[in-house]
Write a protein that holds these residues in place. Structure first.
Motif, PDB file in Angstrom:
ATOM      1  N   ASP A   1       0.713  -1.233   0.244  1.00 53.85           N
ATOM      2  CA  ASP A   1       0.133   0.140   0.127  1.00 53.85           C
ATOM      3  C   ASP A   1       0.731   1.056   0.008  1.00 53.85           C
TER       4      ASP A   1
ATOM      5  N   TYR B   1       4.153   1.607  -0.829  1.00 58.20           N
ATOM      6  CA  TYR B   1       4.916   1.971  -1.879  1.00 58.20           C
ATOM      7  C   TYR B   1       4.041   2.198  -3.318  1.00 58.20           C
TER       8      TYR B   1
ATOM      9  N   ASP C   1       9.146  -1.019   6.749  1.00 58.62           N
ATOM     10  CA  ASP C   1       8.224  -0.124   7.902  1.00 58.62           C
ATOM     11  C   ASP C   1       9.399   0.957   8.205  1.00 58.62           C
TER      12      ASP C   1
ATOM     13  N   ASP D   1      11.441   2.188   6.518  1.00 60.00           N
ATOM     14  CA  ASP D   1      11.581   3.177   5.257  1.00 60.00           C
ATOM     15  C   ASP D   1      10.502   3.875   5.228  1.00 60.00           C
ATOM     16  N   LEU D   2       9.273   3.326   5.232  1.00 57.52           N
ATOM     17  CA  LEU D   2       7.866   3.865   5.097  1.00 57.52           C
ATOM     18  C   LEU D   2       7.565   4.835   6.207  1.00 57.52           C
TER      19      LEU D   2
ATOM     20  N   ARG E   1       9.735   7.849   5.201  1.00 57.62           N
ATOM     21  CA  ARG E   1       8.873   8.559   4.167  1.00 57.62           C
ATOM     22  C   ARG E   1       7.967   9.296   4.771  1.00 57.62           C
TER      23      ARG E   1
ATOM     24  N   VAL F   1       7.174  13.146   4.294  1.00 55.46           N
ATOM     25  CA  VAL F   1       6.056  13.795   3.556  1.00 55.46           C
ATOM     26  C   VAL F   1       5.365  15.142   4.227  1.00 55.46           C
TER      27      VAL F   1
ATOM     28  N   SER G   1      -2.919   1.049   5.550  1.00 58.83           N
ATOM     29  CA  SER G   1      -3.196   2.128   4.639  1.00 58.83           C
ATOM     30  C   SER G   1      -1.847   3.298   5.043  1.00 58.83           C
ATOM     31  N   PHE G   2      -1.499   3.459   3.722  1.00 55.79           N
ATOM     32  CA  PHE G   2      -0.100   4.391   3.933  1.00 55.79           C
ATOM     33  C   PHE G   2      -0.746   5.918   4.504  1.00 55.79           C
ATOM     34  N   GLU G   3      -1.956   6.292   3.782  1.00 57.27           N
ATOM     35  CA  GLU G   3      -2.285   7.645   4.279  1.00 57.27           C
ATOM     36  C   GLU G   3      -2.472   7.750   5.672  1.00 57.27           C
TER      37      GLU G   3
END
Lengths: 465, 150
Positions: free
Chosen positions: A258, A260, B26, B28-29, B32, B36, B127-129
């Motif tokens: 999700d 990436y 995780d 890395d996300l 990020r 953001v 969910s990334f958002e």
């Protein structure tokens, strides 16, 4: 473990039969003895009553002879006939006693001295007295008469002796009778005592052993059930742990997909054409769906794992709270909602009931999304002492032949593009209802909406209110 | 044993955030997600429980403790709960705020974490958002709003 064999039971049965047979034998023997003794006593009595007739014949013969001596010529013939008749009767009587089973000492006395004297008297009558009378020799007749009196006296003495013997016999018989009855009583007491001992010594230990066997078997069974239950619980925990870790481990890569794909979409949008963006969008939709599926699965397995605590729940307040939770969505979509619950407090697991009702409400909202004037009604009333809640929608409904399938996990009646879903919601409803001794069922017809019912024990029914 | 840290700038005005997370994706996300929203707190990372415990020694040596520790539950070697227990029972460093940031929303995990005096428990969204939202809120609350004993 000692197994209660068949042998003790057979031995016990044999002992009981033996005891009963012995008791029956002793009783028959006692009754037989007593009845023999009673016979004997009866005969003794008979003898005493009967001893008199032979002397009576003899006494009467003596009197008749006297009459003959003083009678006129014309009166004599009937008296002589009478004399002859008495002799005949006397002989018959003696024959009877000779053939009887009379006690020997009585027989001896009755048919011995007593008869001898009587016979001598009869001999005087027939050989001297009657011929003298018939010859008209009164002097000879009187002389015979004198001799006859001598024999008569001797006979009377013999009769007295017989009476004494008869009395003695009766007393003896009475003794035998009381001795026999005492013996029978003692025999019965002894046999009954031995029977009791046999029962105490054999039957009771046997029963005890059998009882112990049954108890041991029971305890063994209980232990095995406990073991199995523990095993099952362990297996269940293992499975839950597996379910739990699998679900969590599945979520981590999902977050990567999700994240990436989102980054790709936001950071590289200018380098992707419409198709590329569509593909990524589809990946993200699938990811969201899978995330929901995992969440639902986790919720479902959590229901199994969570210990249950039943409490008091006000269904009306709960329904109103759930409707309030979805108020924004319903207002946006123009969904008409009513809550009309006529149930007092129910005995339920607060979270479980909320979970069930929330799933039904979401279900109703989902299935009314293509309806022009969507409406969802939540109602409730007491039926048969239980609270029945329902959630009614005017969605497409379903064919009742699929009724049972819709409560199975992963069972869906609609394509995902019509109505999204994981097929876990109604399974969660059913499971959470089962956990609180409740029920769920549905009523529907294609094109006519659907109503889902929940049945929950009331506080009153549980005796808590 | 290497301890990864991004912008390990000890003189930085912004206090650091320590992320204890074994999944590189995780990590890395998270990085990020912070990027953001232009979150400036330096992000320090421990890749397992053992590495996380090594940070205690560093703080003893004078390194600045983080504004908050974001702690995963399932970690190789030393578990997240053990790291939590060790920090929260430490005579000096028990005041460092610790936020569980994990995939697990299990009642039992939440209960245990609170028994060890966790400051907050947050379930990582798929969910990334939403994850970005969560990251921003954590940073805003623990990195900016929250006041710590000096």
């Amino acid at each position: 473990m000692t197994k209660p064999g068949v042998e003790p039971l057979i031995v016990m049965q044999i002992v009981i039969v033996c005891v009963l047979l012995t008791l029956a034998g002793v009783s028959i023997f006692a009754i037989q003895t007593l009845s023999d003794a009673a016979d004997s006593m009866g005969q003794g009595k008979d003898v005493v009553a009967d001893i008199l007739p032979p002397p009576l014949y003899v006494i009467e013969a003596q009197f008749v002879s006297d009459d003959v001596l003083h009678a006129s010529e014309s009166e004599r013939a009937p008296l002589l006939r009478k004399l002859q008749s008495l002799k005949n009767d006397y002989d018959l009587r003696n024959q009877y006693w000779e053939a009887s089973t009379l006690a020997p000492e009585l027989k001896r006395s009755l048919l011995g001295e007593q008869r001898k004297q009587a016979d001598l008297l009869w001999q005087q009558i027939t050989t001297r007295f009657v011929p003298a009378i018939q010859a008209g020799d009164r002097v000879a007749a009187a002389a015979a008469m004198r001799d006859m009196r001598g024999y008569y006296g001797a006979h009377r003495q013999a009769v007295d002796a017989t009476v004494n013997v008869a009395h003695q016999h009766a007393a003896d018989t009475k003794n035998v009778l009381s001795w026999t009855s005492m013996r029978a009583t003692w025999l019965l007491v002894i046999v009954a005592g031995l029977s009791c001992l046999a029962i105490l010594g054999l039957v009771i230990p046997t029963l005890n052993r059998l009882y112990r066997g049954v108890r041991e078997a029971n305890a063994d069974l209980e232990r095995r059930v406990t073991e199995r239950t523990a095993e099952l619980a362990a297996k269940n925990r293992e499975l839950e742990t597996f379910n739990y870790s699998v679900s969590h481990d599945l979520k981590a890569p999902l977050r990567g997909i999700d994240g990436y794909s989102k980054l790709l979409l936001s950071d590289y949008a200018d380098r992707l054409d419409a198709d590329g963006r569509f593909f990524i969008q589809t990946i993200r939709t699938a990811t969201v769906q899978m995330g929901r599926l995992i969440d639902d699965l986790l919720a479902y397995s959590r229901l199994e794992r969570r210990s249950i605590t039943l409490g008091r729940v006000d269904p009306r307040a709960l329904a109103e709270m759930l409707v309030a939770e979805r108020a924004d969505e319903m207002r946006e979509r123009g969904v008409q909602t009513t809550v009309n619950i006529a149930c007092a407090d129910v005995h339920a697991e607060p979270e479980g009931l909320a979970l069930a009702l929330r799933n039904l409400l979401d279900n109703a909202l989902k299935f009314t999304c293509h309806v022009m004037e969507p409406s969802v009604d939540i109602g409730g009333e007491v039926q048969n002492g239980k609270c029945v809640l329902w959630v009614r929608d005017n969605g497409p409904g379903f064919d009742m032949q699929y009724h049972d399938r819709i409560f199975e996990i992963f069972q869906r009646l609609h394509r995902a593009e019509e109505f999204p879903g994981t097929g876990v919601g109604l399974a969660i409803v059913r499971k959470s209802m089962q956990r609180m001794q409740g029920k769920v069922w549905a009523q529907s017809e294609l094109g006519k909406g659907a109503t889902f019912f929940l049945e929950i024990p009331t506080m009153k029914e549980e005796g808590i209110a | 044993m290497s301890v990864q840290s991004s912008t390990t700038n000890l003189t930085s005005v912004m206090p650091s955030i320590l992320l204890v997370e074994d999944n590189p994706m995780d990590v890395d996300l998270t990085r990020r997600a912070f990027a953001v929203r232009n979150i400036l707190n330096p992000l320090e990372v421990a890749r397992d429980g053992e590495e996380a415990l090594e940070f205690i020694a560093r703080w003893e040596q004078g390194w600045a403790p983080p504004a908050v520790v974001l702690l995963d539950l399932n970690l190789p070697k030393v578990s997240g709960l053990e790291v939590l227990r060790r920090i929260k029972t430490h005579a000096r460093w028990h005041t460092i705020p610790i936020v569980m940031l994990t995939t697990s929303g299990e009642d039992s995990d939440i209960r245990e974490a609170y028994q060890f005096n966790v400051n907050s428990y947050i379930v990582k969204p798929v969910s990334f958002e939403k994850f970005v939202e969560v990251a921003v809120q954590i940073e805003l609350y623990w990195g900016v709003l929250n006041r710590r004993p000096v």
